[in-house]
Structures are given as C-alpha cells and as structure tokens.
Design a protein around this motif. Structure first.
Motif, PDB file in Angstrom:
ATOM      1  N   SER A   1     -26.687  38.300  31.382  1.00 34.61           N
ATOM      2  CA  SER A   1     -26.345  38.255  29.961  1.00 34.61           C
ATOM      3  C   SER A   1     -27.630  38.058  29.170  1.00 34.61           C
ATOM      4  CB  SER A   1     -25.376  37.108  29.655  1.00 34.61           C
ATOM      5  OG  SER A   1     -24.092  37.344  30.211  1.00 34.61           O
TER       6      SER A   1
ATOM      7  N   GLU B   1     -24.876  42.560  29.938  1.00 39.91           N
ATOM      8  CA  GLU B   1     -24.310  42.539  28.607  1.00 39.91           C
ATOM      9  C   GLU B   1     -25.353  41.973  27.650  1.00 39.91           C
ATOM     10  OE1 GLU B   1     -21.079  39.849  27.954  1.00 39.91           O
ATOM     11  OE2 GLU B   1     -22.211  38.086  28.621  1.00 39.91           O
TER      12      GLU B   1
ATOM     13  N   ASP C   1     -26.003  46.212  35.556  1.00 43.46           N
ATOM     14  CA  ASP C   1     -24.923  45.307  35.167  1.00 43.46           C
ATOM     15  C   ASP C   1     -25.445  44.236  34.201  1.00 43.46           C
ATOM     16  OD1 ASP C   1     -22.656  43.787  34.943  1.00 43.46           O
ATOM     17  OD2 ASP C   1     -22.653  43.053  37.012  1.00 43.46           O
TER      18      ASP C   1
ATOM     19  N   SER D   1     -25.581  39.946  37.811  1.00 44.97           N
ATOM     20  CA  SER D   1     -25.032  40.263  36.494  1.00 44.97           C
ATOM     21  C   SER D   1     -25.752  39.408  35.460  1.00 44.97           C
ATOM     22  CB  SER D   1     -23.527  39.985  36.462  1.00 44.97           C
ATOM     23  OG  SER D   1     -22.849  40.785  37.417  1.00 44.97           O
TER      24      SER D   1
ATOM     25  N   SER E   1     -20.822  49.479  24.380  1.00 44.55           N
ATOM     26  CA  SER E   1     -19.679  48.794  24.981  1.00 44.55           C
ATOM     27  C   SER E   1     -20.046  47.461  25.629  1.00 44.55           C
ATOM     28  CB  SER E   1     -19.021  49.703  26.034  1.00 44.55           C
ATOM     29  OG  SER E   1     -19.953  50.017  27.064  1.00 44.55           O
ATOM     30  N   ASN E   2     -21.340  47.261  25.936  1.00 44.85           N
ATOM     31  CA  ASN E   2     -21.741  46.024  26.620  1.00 44.85           C
ATOM     32  C   ASN E   2     -22.307  44.979  25.665  1.00 44.85           C
ATOM     33  OD1 ASN E   2     -24.090  47.485  26.092  1.00 44.85           O
ATOM     34  ND2 ASN E   2     -25.149  46.728  27.917  1.00 44.85           N
TER      35      ASN E   2
END
Length: 368
Positions: free
Chosen positions: A43, A71, A69, A41, A95-96
């Motif tokens: 970022s 953001e 996955d 995940s 949305s992310n």
C-alpha cells in the motif's frame, strides 16, 4: 592557554574522524545492493494538504509503477484548494486508488499524524510504502526496489529522498549537500545497528510496526515527526534495513529561496529535540565538533601556534571526510557535490548555528 586549545583541537579532530571512519564508512564503503523482487502486497500512502499542482503531476507516476500487486492510498487532509477534486478524478481513473477524506478535527486540527493514521488504517495491505505529495520516484521499479529489502526480520526500510538539481544555484547545492549528509548519517547508523530516523519522502514499514508503538500517540502533540520521531521510537537493529539502489530513490522539488529552505530546516531541527537522549547526544557531539573544527584552527593559525601540526590535522580530516562523502555521494548519485566540499559544508555549519539560535527564541511553524 594555546597548548590547551591545541589539545582540544586534537580531540575535536579525533571525534570527527571517529564518526567518519567508525560509523559513516559503513555506508560509504557498503557493497552494491541487489534487488530481489518480493511477492508482497504493498500500500503506497500519500498524504496531501493543498498540493493541487504536485499531486496532478506526480500521482500518475505512482500509478504507473511496474509492480504486480499494489494500491495507492491518497489522503486529503482537509485541503482548501483543488487537491480533493484531483484525487477524486484519480480514484475514478485508476482502480487501485483508495481515497481517504479527512475533515478538520477539533482535537487534531492541522495534524498530519492524524490524517496519516486514518490512511494507515484504511490501507488493505500489511506492507506500507510512504512518500510525500511533492515527491516522485526515479523509476517505475521504485516499489519493487523498496519492497525487495523487506525480510521476515527486516520490517522497516529507510530510503533516500533527494532533491532535483538546479543548474548554477549555490542554494540548490547547499540543500542537496545537507540532504546527502543527513542520509549518510541515518543510513550509516542503521547499518551500525542503531537506526534513529528516516524521511517521509521515502520510507516503508509493515503495518504491525505502527501498531506495536501505538502509532504516533506518544508524540501526537508534536505536529512534525511522522517520519523521524516514529522511526526513532519503532526502529531497532533487528527490524530495520536500508535501500540505496538507484531505482529506490525519490526526488522532490527543492526550495528556491533561502528563507523558505531555512523555515523548512527549522521545523526539522526542532523535531530532533524529541529524539532519545542518546541520539541527541550523538547528533549534538557531531555538529559541535564540526563547528569547533572550524573555530579552533582560526585561533591557532592566527597566532601561528604549532601551525604545521594544525595544518596537518586539518588536511587529514578533510581528506578522510572528502573520501567518505565522495563514495557516499556516488552511491546516491550526487557526485557533483563532492567537488563543492568543503565550501558547502562551511556554509551549512553556520546556517545550522543560525537555525539553533532562531529556534531558541521562536517556535517554527509546522504542517500547513
């Protein structure tokens, strides 16, 4: 006296060859890198201050990354233009996207490191991927390519942040050559087990690495260095690797005026003054040997002293450097630059002297 200058010149050539054949070849002749996707995940963190045009163009390219996955943490560092409004629009659209709004803080006013710290703390994932507001990835596989180099041990990944090509512009070639040479150095030293810097245009690390060194606290008073000073402190032979597949690159719009680029480089070089003593020594020795390689032969050749030997040393050095730079340029898709070497190298050397002298008498301006 001339024989002493000749011996000194031989030593200078030996130093240059030791850098290129001893260290820089580690990247130049490295095997092609493979992308093995990891289920991590991620970022993606972007800090912007008054970048309305760039963020409008480039944030969608980040949002459209082909990765399962991730953001995007958008940090608005108290912008006075429409940057925050654009970020808020993206937050509603995707949305992310996570938005961090930074207000001017009296203790840390105008300090990018303060804004980045808030963004890092806000990130929900352990693996962080950084780029600048004026940068964009070369492909939709950028996150995949950069994150693929993470392992259990390798928790810092240094990437390549290049600049767009501008046809028929010598300044553009100079900017890109300086960027290429810098990348050759920090990639090679990382492969040699001594990482010393990275660029915020393309950099990834696990969040725990940030907290292991208490973030930027040890150099928070220095407005620049959120990338290279952090890496200089946090990176080791065990925890650091590099990413150099084409898919892992980012690009930025280069300066189009020599004065603007000079101002930018003054900031970068001033920050290097805060590297460790060993890193300052190896960088200083390299750049001094570059300069002396230009100056000493002028004296020897003008007086026709052992000119055959001097010319032989010059040719040998340029041949070795051209090969190493050429192979490195091929890896980083900067092939056209090898045809302009050594002209751009010569101009760059004297530009760096200019910057050193200027920085000695005045401090460069940092973050907007």
């Amino acid at each position: 006296m001339l024989i002493i200058i000749l011996y000194f010149f031989i030593v200078v050539v030996a130093i240059q060859l030791s850098y290129y054949l001893g260290v820089f070849r580690k990247f130049a002749f490295a095997k092609p890198q493979k992308i093995t996707p990891k289920k991590l995940s991620i970022s993606v963190i972007v800090c912007a201050k008054n970048e309305e045009e760039n963020v409008a163009n480039f944030i969608p390219l980040l949002a459209e990354q082909n990765y399962p996955d991730f953001e995007i943490v958008l940090i608005d560092d108290a912008s006075s233009d429409a940057t925050l409004d654009i970020f808020e629009g993206f937050e509603k659209q995707y949305s992310n996207i996570r938005l961090v709004k930074v207000q001017n803080n009296e203790a840390f006013w105008g300090n990018k490191k303060y804004a980045l710290t808030l963004g890092i703390k806000a990130a929900k994932n352990d693996y962080l991927l950084f780029t600048d507001a004026d940068c964009y990835p070369t492909s939709k596989e950028w996150i995949t390519a950069m994150s693929s180099q993470f392992t259990m041990q390798k928790t810092i990944v240094l990437g390549y942040g290049g600049y767009e090509k501008i046809a028929k512009s010598f300044l553009n070639k100079l900017i890109r050559f300086e960027t290429l040479l810098t990348a050759i150095q920090y990639f090679s030293w990382a492969k040699a087990g001594h990482p010393y810097m990275g660029v915020g245009r393309n950099l990834a690390y696990k969040k725990e690495e940030f907290f292991n060194v208490n973030g930027f606290i040890n150099h928070i008073q220095i407005r620049s260095g959120d990338d290279d000073l952090f890496i200089n402190e946090a990176a080791t032979a065990k925890n650091t690797t590099i990413a150099y597949t084409t898919e892992s690159f980012t690009y930025s719009k280069p300066k189009t005026k020599y004065k603007d680029w000079l101002t930018q480089k003054r900031r970068h070089i001033a920050t290097a003054n805060y590297y460790t003593k060993l890193d300052k020594l190896q960088l200083g020795l390299f750049y001094c040997s570059q300069l002396l390689f230009i100056l000493l032969p002028i004296i020897l050749l003008s007086l026709q002293f052992r000119w055959i030997l001097v010319l032989s040393l010059i040719v040998a050095r340029y041949l070795v450097v051209w090969i190493v730079v050429g192979f490195s340029a091929g890896k980083l898709k900067e092939n056209d630059l090898k045809y302009w070497f050594p002209i751009v190298e010569l101009v760059l050397i004297f530009t760096q002297i200019n910057i050193f002298i200027t920085n000695t008498f005045s401090k460069p301006v940092h973050w907007k």
